[in-house]
Write a protein that holds these residues in place. Structure first.
Motif, PDB file in Angstrom:
ATOM      1  N   PRO A 128     -48.605  48.191  63.047  1.00  0.00           N
ATOM      2  CA  PRO A 128     -49.987  48.675  63.218  1.00  0.00           C
ATOM      3  C   PRO A 128     -50.107  49.775  64.273  1.00  0.00           C
ATOM      4  N   CYS A 129     -49.388  49.620  65.386  1.00  0.00           N
ATOM      5  CA  CYS A 129     -49.449  50.651  66.437  1.00  0.00           C
ATOM      6  C   CYS A 129     -48.947  51.989  65.924  1.00  0.00           C
TER       7      CYS A 129
ATOM      8  N   LEU B 264     -51.570  53.493  63.518  1.00  0.00           N
ATOM      9  CA  LEU B 264     -52.749  54.001  64.225  1.00  0.00           C
ATOM     10  C   LEU B 264     -52.441  55.301  64.963  1.00  0.00           C
TER      11      LEU B 264
ATOM     12  N   ALA C  38     -52.137  57.997  62.420  1.00  0.00           N
ATOM     13  CA  ALA C  38     -53.447  58.346  61.851  1.00  0.00           C
ATOM     14  C   ALA C  38     -54.274  59.183  62.817  1.00  0.00           C
ATOM     15  N   SER C  39     -54.055  58.916  64.109  1.00  0.00           N
ATOM     16  CA  SER C  39     -54.805  59.696  65.112  1.00  0.00           C
ATOM     17  C   SER C  39     -54.054  60.956  65.524  1.00  0.00           C
TER      18      SER C  39
END
Length: 573
Positions: free
Chosen positions: A257-258, A261, A264-265
C-alpha cells in the motif's frame, strides 16, 4: 596444538582464529552483496526499458545472477574448513583435559564427556560452518537493503520494518520460555545419552532375547521426558511463534500500500516502486533468521561453561607436586576407615580398613556383593570414597596426579578394557618400547599364539576385543600385567574365564612376574589365593577375618565353608 585453556571462551576462541574469522565474514558479506546485485540490475533495467540501454542493462543480469552462487560456494568451503579446524582443536583440548581428571570422575561422568566431545562440539561446527555465514549474509542484506530504501524513500524503509517491534517482542517471549527450560532440556538430553550408552553396552543381550531397545524402561522414560518437555515448551510459546511468523509473512500488507500511494502521488517512480517492494518484501525473512541465529549463542556459551567446569575439576584434582617413586620401589596399600555410599544401594563399604604389605600378595574373598571388586576399584582410583582415604606407598590417592596412576597401578578387572586395534597396541599401552620378540614371548606365555596366527600382531581384534573369546580377552589383560612395571597389581578374578589346563601355566607366569610387587587379588576359588601372605574375608562391606590360609581354616566359619565345598569333596578348585 593449542592448550585447552586457550579454547574455553568465545572471546579467546575468536581471538585465536581472528584472521580466518575476518575472512569468513568478508566472504559472507560478499555473498549478501552479490545476492542483492540482481535487484540493482533489475532496477536499472526498469529505468532503461524505454531507452537503447535496455539491452546492455539486461546483459548485466547474467553475471549478476551467477555471482551469488560463486560467492556462496567460496564462503561455504572456507567456513567449513575453518569449522573443521576449530572443532578438531576443541575436541583435542577436551581429550587433553580428561588426562588430568581422576578415573572416578571420568567413569561417573562418561555420558557428559561423550556429549561434550561429540554433540556439543558439533554445535560449534554447525555455528561456524552455517550459522556464522548465514548471520553475516542476513545482517549485510538487511543493512544494505535499508540503505537503498532510505535513499529511495525513507517512508518505504519505515514501512518495511514496521512490524519489526512486534516480531522482536514475540521472539523475546519465545526466548524466555527456552531460557527457563534450558537447564531441564540439557539434563533431559544428558539422560538420553546415558541411557543410549547403557543400551549400546547391552545391545547383544537385547538381541539374544529378541528385545528392542525401546523395551528398556529408563531409555523409554528419558525419551518420553524429553518429548513432554518439548511439547510443554511449544505449548507455552505457540502464541508468540504464531505472531512472529505472521509478522514475517504479512510484511507485504504494509509495503505494497505504501508503494502504491507514493507512486500515485508521484513521489515514487514506477521502477523505484517495484524495486522498493522487492526489497521490502525480502527484508523480514533475514531479520527472522537473525533472531534464530541469536538463540545459538547461549547454547555455545553454556557448552564453554561446562568445558570451564571440566577444566576447573581437572585443576582441582591434579596433584600440586609430581609423584616421586621411592628408591626401593616398594609400596604398601592402606585402606583407612573407608565408607562408600551409593544412594541407590546404601553403603557398599562401611568402616573398611585393610593394610596390604608391600611386596606381598593379599587375597580378598567373600560372597557376591560383599564389596571385593569395589575395594580394587578404590585402589585403582576408579571410585572415590565417601569418607576415609586410600594410601599407596604413603601417598593419598586424592593427592596423586591422575597421569601417575598408570605408572603406579596396573589392574585386571573382570571385564577388562581393550583397545579395538591390535594385540601389539594393547601391550604397548604400558610399555611403548616393547619389541616384536618381547610381545610375541609374552603372548605365548599367556597361550595367545593362536591369536597371533589369526590376527597377526597388528591386525584389529575388534572393539574392546570383540573378535576374542572371553578367555582370550582376559589372558590379553593378564599379558599386560606381565610386561607392566607398575609396583602395585590389582587382579579381580584373573582366571575366571580361563580353562583349568591353562590356569596353572598362567598362575606360574604371574607368580614369577609379580614377585616382589604388591598384589591385591580378588578370587572366588581359594586355590588362587591359598599361598597369599594374607587373606581378607569380607562380608557386608567389612573385613570380618584376616590371616593366612591355615589360620582362616581355624578361625573363619565362612572360609571353612568355602574350603569344604572347594577342597573336601573333590570339587574343582
Amino acid at each position: 596444538m593449542p592448550s585447552s585453556s586457550d579454547l574455553l571462551g568465545l572471546a579467546a576462541l575468536a581471538a585465536r582464529y581472528r584472521p580466518r574469522l575476518q575472512l569468513a565474514v568478508l566472504f559472507a558479506a560478499l555473498t549478501a552483496l552479490s545476492t542483492l546485485a540482481p535487484l540493482v540490475v533489475l532496477n536499472q533495467l526498469f529505468h532503461a526499458l524505454s531507452t537503447p540501454q535496455a539491452t546492455r542493462t539486461a546483459l548485466l543480469l547474467l553475471p549478476a545472477i551467477f555471482l551469488p552462487f560463486l560467492c556462496q560456494g567460496a564462503t561455504s568451503v572456507f567456513c567449513h574448513t575453518l569449522a573443521f579446524d576449530i572443532v578438531g582443536d576443541l575436541r583435542n583440548a577436551i581429550l587433553k583435559l580428561t588426562q588430568h581428571l581422576p578415573s572416578f570422575y571420568v567413569s561417573r561422568h562418561a555420558a557428559t564427556l561423550k556429549k561434550l566431545t561429540t554433540d556439543d562440539s558439533a554445535a560449534f561446527e554447525t555455528a561456524i560452518a552455517h550459522t556464522l555465514p548465514d548471520a553475516i549474509v542476513c545482517l549485510v542484506t538487511v543493512l544494505v537493503s535499508l540503505v537503498f530504501l532510505t535513499i529511495i524513500s525513507p517512508i518505504m524503509a519505515i514501512a518495511s520494518i514496521g512490524l519489526l517491534p512486534v516480531a522482536v517482542w514475540a521472539w523475546r517471549q519465545v526466548g524466555r520460555v527456552a531460557s527457563s527450560n534450558g537447564r531441564a532440556w540439557y539434563l533431559a538430553d544428558l539422560r538420553i545419552n546415558q541411557n543410549i550408552m547403557a543400551c549400546l553396552a547391552g545391545l547383544i543381550t537385547l538381541k539374544v532375547f529378541n528385545r528392542p531397545p525401546s523395551s528398556l524402561p529408563p531409555l523409554t522414560r528419558s525419551l518420553q521426558e524429553a518429548a513432554n518437555l518439548a511439547c510443554d515448551m511449544t505449548r507455552r510459546s505457540r502464541r508468540a511463534y504464531v505472531m512472529l511468523f505472521t509478522c514475517v509473512g504479512t510484511n507485504l500488507l504494509l509495503v505494497l500500500p505504501c508503494a502504491m500511494l507514493l507512486h500515485a502521488s508521484h513521489r515514487l517512480s514506477l521502477p523505484d516502486a517495484l524495486f522498493t517492494i522487492l526489497l521490502g518484501m525480502g527484508l523480514m525473512a533475514p531479520l527472522q533468521r537473525l533472531m534464530f541465529v541469536s538463540s545459538t549463542l547461549p547454547r555455545l556459551q553454556a557448552t564453554l561453561r561446562r568445558l570451564q567446569e571440566l577444566q576447573a575439576e581437572g585443576a582441582q584434582q591434579t596433584a600440586p607436586q609430581p609423584f616421586q617413586a621411592p628408591a626401593d620401589k616398594q609400596y604398601d596399600v592402606v585402606f583407612e576407615n573407608i565408607t562408600l555410599e551409593r544412594s541407590d544401594r546404601g553403603d557398599i563399604l562401611s568402616a573398611f580398613s585393610l593394610t596390604c604389605p608391600a611386596g606381598q600378595v593379599t587375597g580378598i574373598v567373600g560372597p557376591s556383593g560383599a564389596g571385593k571388586s569395589t575395594v580394587l576399584q578404590l585402589a585403582a582410583g576408579s571410585l572415590k570414597p565417601t569418607t576415609g582415604r586410600v594410601l599407596i606407598g604413603g601417598t593419598d590417592l586424592a593427592n596423586l596426579a591422575p597421569h601417575a596412576m598408570g605408572r603406579l597401578v596396573c589392574p585386571v578387572f573382570q571385564q577388562p578394557f581393550l583397545l579395538g586395534r591390535s594385540l601389539a597396541d594393547n601391550l604397548r599401552l604400558s610399555q611403548p618400547d616393547l619389541t616384536v620378540s618381547e610381545i610375541t614371548d609374552v603372548l605365548a606365555t599367556c597361550d595367545l599364539t593362536t591369536c597371533i596366527n589369526r590376527f597377526g600382531l597388528d591386525g584389529s581384534i575388534g572393539r574392546n576385543g570383540a573378535y576374542l573369546s572371553g578367555g582370550e580377552r582376559q589372558r590379553l589383560a593378564i599379558a599386560r600385567v606381565l610386561i607392566s612395571q607398575a609396583p602395585v597389581i590389582l587382579l579381580d578374578e584373573p582366571t575366571a574365564f580361563i580353562d583349568p589346563e591353562r590356569e596353572f601355566h598362567i598362575q606360574q607366569a604371574l607368580a614369577r612376574a609379580l614377585k616382589g610387587r604388591t598384589v591385591l587379588i580378588v578370587a572366588h576359588r581359594l586355590v588362587t589365593v591359598r599361598d597369599a601372605a594374607q587373606i581378607a574375608v569380607m562380608e557386608h562391606g567389612r573385613v570380618t577375618s584376616l590371616g593366612k590360609h591355615e589360620d582362616l581354616l581355624k578361625n573363619s566359619i565362612l572360609y571353612q565353608t568355602y574350603a569344604q565345598h572347594q577342597f573336601a569333596y573333590g570339587a574343582m578348585p
